[in-house]
Every structure is written in C-alpha cells, then in structure tokens.
Design a protein around this motif. Structure first.
Motif, mmCIF file in Angstrom:
data_model
loop_
_atom_site.group_PDB
_atom_site.id
_atom_site.type_symbol
_atom_site.label_atom_id
_atom_site.label_comp_id
_atom_site.label_asym_id
_atom_site.label_seq_id
_atom_site.Cartn_x
_atom_site.Cartn_y
_atom_site.Cartn_z
ATOM 1 N N SER A 116 0.809 -1.209 0.000
ATOM 2 C CA SER A 116 0.000 0.000 0.000
ATOM 3 C C SER A 116 0.849 1.270 0.000
ATOM 4 O O SER A 116 2.051 1.260 0.262
ATOM 5 N N TYR A 117 0.177 2.382 -0.286
ATOM 6 C CA TYR A 117 0.812 3.691 -0.406
ATOM 7 C C TYR A 117 0.772 4.442 0.915
ATOM 8 O O TYR A 117 -0.153 4.273 1.729
ATOM 9 N N ARG A 118 1.733 5.332 1.075
ATOM 10 C CA ARG A 118 1.616 6.392 2.059
ATOM 11 C C ARG A 118 1.029 7.620 1.361
ATOM 12 O O ARG A 118 0.966 7.667 0.137
ATOM 13 N N VAL A 119 0.601 8.593 2.147
ATOM 14 C CA VAL A 119 -0.119 9.738 1.583
ATOM 15 C C VAL A 119 0.687 10.431 0.490
ATOM 16 O O VAL A 119 0.180 10.697 -0.609
ATOM 17 N N ASP A 120 1.949 10.716 0.771
ATOM 18 C CA ASP A 120 2.749 11.443 -0.216
ATOM 19 C C ASP A 120 2.998 10.611 -1.467
ATOM 20 O O ASP A 120 3.030 11.137 -2.582
ATOM 21 N N GLU A 121 3.163 9.300 -1.302
ATOM 22 C CA GLU A 121 3.393 8.419 -2.438
ATOM 23 C C GLU A 121 2.171 8.360 -3.348
ATOM 24 O O GLU A 121 2.293 8.407 -4.581
ATOM 25 N N LEU A 122 0.996 8.250 -2.750
ATOM 26 C CA LEU A 122 -0.220 8.170 -3.559
ATOM 27 C C LEU A 122 -0.488 9.492 -4.260
ATOM 28 O O LEU A 122 -0.900 9.512 -5.429
ATOM 29 N N ALA A 123 -0.243 10.609 -3.569
ATOM 30 C CA ALA A 123 -0.427 11.918 -4.204
ATOM 31 C C ALA A 123 0.480 12.056 -5.421
ATOM 32 O O ALA A 123 0.058 12.555 -6.474
ATOM 33 N N ALA A 124 1.709 11.605 -5.298
ATOM 34 C CA ALA A 124 2.637 11.686 -6.425
ATOM 35 C C ALA A 124 2.216 10.762 -7.555
ATOM 36 O O ALA A 124 2.341 11.114 -8.738
ATOM 37 N N ALA A 125 1.708 9.589 -7.219
ATOM 38 C CA ALA A 125 1.309 8.625 -8.242
ATOM 39 C C ALA A 125 0.074 9.081 -9.006
ATOM 40 O O ALA A 125 -0.041 8.849 -10.215
ATOM 41 N N LEU A 126 -0.855 9.769 -8.329
ATOM 42 C CA LEU A 126 -2.114 10.163 -8.964
ATOM 43 C C LEU A 126 -2.023 11.501 -9.688
ATOM 44 O O LEU A 126 -2.720 11.718 -10.685
ATOM 45 N N GLY A 127 -1.240 12.418 -9.192
ATOM 46 C CA GLY A 127 -1.087 13.694 -9.869
ATOM 47 C C GLY A 127 -2.002 14.794 -9.361
ATOM 48 O O GLY A 127 -2.748 14.624 -8.391
ATOM 49 N N ALA A 132 -4.746 16.216 -10.252
ATOM 50 C CA ALA A 132 -6.211 16.174 -10.266
ATOM 51 C C ALA A 132 -6.792 15.620 -8.967
ATOM 52 O O ALA A 132 -8.009 15.649 -8.781
ATOM 53 N N TRP A 133 -5.936 15.162 -8.074
ATOM 54 C CA TRP A 133 -6.387 14.469 -6.870
ATOM 55 C C TRP A 133 -5.850 15.132 -5.613
ATOM 56 O O TRP A 133 -4.739 15.655 -5.599
ATOM 57 N N ARG A 134 -6.664 15.074 -4.561
ATOM 58 C CA ARG A 134 -6.217 15.453 -3.218
ATOM 59 C C ARG A 134 -6.166 14.187 -2.377
ATOM 60 O O ARG A 134 -7.132 13.417 -2.341
ATOM 61 N N VAL A 135 -5.058 13.957 -1.718
ATOM 62 C CA VAL A 135 -4.885 12.748 -0.911
ATOM 63 C C VAL A 135 -4.667 13.160 0.538
ATOM 64 O O VAL A 135 -3.805 13.991 0.841
ATOM 65 N N ASP A 136 -5.457 12.603 1.450
ATOM 66 C CA ASP A 136 -5.289 12.896 2.867
ATOM 67 C C ASP A 136 -5.501 11.626 3.681
ATOM 68 O O ASP A 136 -5.671 10.540 3.139
ATOM 69 N N ARG A 137 -5.513 11.801 4.977
ATOM 70 C CA ARG A 137 -5.615 10.681 5.914
ATOM 71 C C ARG A 137 -6.898 10.888 6.727
ATOM 72 O O ARG A 137 -6.895 11.598 7.726
ATOM 73 N N PRO A 138 -8.020 10.257 6.327
ATOM 74 C CA PRO A 138 -9.290 10.515 7.010
ATOM 75 C C PRO A 138 -9.428 9.811 8.348
ATOM 76 O O PRO A 138 -10.302 10.158 9.141
#
Length: 231
Positions: free
Chosen positions: A199-210, A212-218
């Motif tokens: 699985s991804y960490r927040v920063d990794e997923l944000a970089a992978a998606l680009g 158009a996406w906001r990634v956080d930790r709900p």
C-alpha cells in the motif's frame, strides 16, 4: 522485511485464479467484519459522501469500482437508508469469483452488482453522481492505476473517493494480531499483511495520482484520494 518502500512484487493469494475457492469464499464473507473495523468508511460516509448525496435533492446513483464481495455497498446502503437518502448503488468488479460472492449476499432492491470494469461502464454510457472504491489502489500497476483514476473521474458527475490502507509498522503489527480471530479458513491474515506492504503512504499516492487528486488521511492508517468528477 522492511516497510520503507512498497513491496510491489508481492501478490495476494486471492488474486491467483487457481487459489482455493472454499477459502476464497470464506474470505469474501468475512470482509464485512474486517472492513467495519479497519476501513474508516463510517467517517468517510459522514464527512464526504452523505453531504454530496443530500445536496443533490433527488435520487442518487453511486458506483463502487472493484466492489469485491459487495460488503462496502451493503454498509453504505444501510447508512444512507438510515439517513433517509434515496440511493441506487452499483457494484462493479471484473473478477467472476468476486461477482459470484456479491450475488450471494442478501438482496437489496437498491443494490445491483455487475461483472464489469471501468472501461466497459464508460463504453456503455454509464454515469454516476459519485464513484467510490475500497482497497483497490494498492493492487494496481502504475499503468492500471492511471487508467482506473482517469476512468473513475470520467464516470462521475460529483465526487470520486478512493480509500485504501496506509503502509506503516503500527498498522502492520495491529492488523497481524487483530485479524487472527477472523482469519481461520481464509486468506485474511496473509493477504492483509501483503496488502499493507503493497500500500501507499499519503505522499506516495499523491505523487502517483497527480494534480487532479487530493490525498489525505481521514482516519488512522487510512489514505483517501478525492477527485472531482468530469462526466
């Protein structure tokens, strides 16, 4: 073993078409209990999905991409019904084994399950007020992730919410111990730990998606990628 980087070379047992069908079916049945404990969807529903559905002022259509055995939609349907929301839910998964598991769930007139993927849904002209997924992103190659993310935005007129577990030592240790009572006869222990390692960490997923996406930790040990649909 290290959790410093994603273990992208690992595969989960249940992803093997030749895996034990009895253990696979038991795994799908118990996902509901596991996901209630670890998925954080109660928080995501209340804070992100319910306000969108309520604000429409009309019946809504929501798609769960990669819906597996259907436990997320069953849970969301119960929450929305409790809140007086009129929602038609579609669960789509291309795996015939997952589709069969979903069809074995108690029927609800508000839920339908289809054996399909995002590409086929787009080609069929399907569109939804919201698109969600749970524990799908870590399964995907970089190319598949890009396509999945793009298609989900094209299928939605409103929000897209992709939730997954976040890699970390504490998540790994807590899951390893906590899932043991539910694990016998299933793939939950082995595959769950492999999922965390992939699985991804927040920063990794944000970089992978680009952008158009906001990634956080709900919620603890969770990542959530949020996008604005463009259908």
């Amino acid at each position: 073993m290290t959790l410093r980087e994603r273990a992208v070379g690992l595969t989960e047992i249940m992803d093997d078409p030749a895996c034990d069908p009895v253990r696979l079916a038991a795994t799908y049945r118990r996902f509901g209990a596991v996901n209630r404990l670890v998925s954080g969807w109660g928080t995501v529903y209340r804070a992100r999905l319910a306000p969108l559905l309520r604000g429409l002022g009309r019946p809504a259509r929501v798609l769960d991409l990669g819906s597996g055995g259907g436990d997320l939609l069953v849970r969301l349907d119960r929450l929305a019904t409790r809140d007086g929301l009129d929602v038609q839910w579609t669960g789509a998964d291309p795996d015939p084994r997952a589709h069969e598991a979903a069809l074995r769930r108690p029927a609800s007139p508000r839920i339908r399950f289809v054996q399909s993927d995002s590409t086929a849904l787009l080609a069929a002209g399907e569109r939804f007020d919201a698109v969600v997924s749970n524990h799908v992103l870590h399964h995907l190659s970089p190319e598949a992730l890009a396509g999945f993310a793009r298609d989900s935005l094209d299928l939605a007129t409103g929000s897209v919410l992709h939730a997954d577990i976040e890699r970390g030592r504490l998540a790994y240790g807590l899951y390893a111990a906590g899932v043991l009572p539910l694990a016998p006869g299933t793939f939950l222990h082995t595959d769950g730990l492999r999922s965390i390692r992939r699985s991804y960490r927040v920063d990794e997923l944000a970089a992978a998606l680009g952008d158009a996406w906001r990634v956080d930790r709900p919620a603890p040990f969770r990542v959530l990628a949020t996008g604005a649909g463009r259908a």
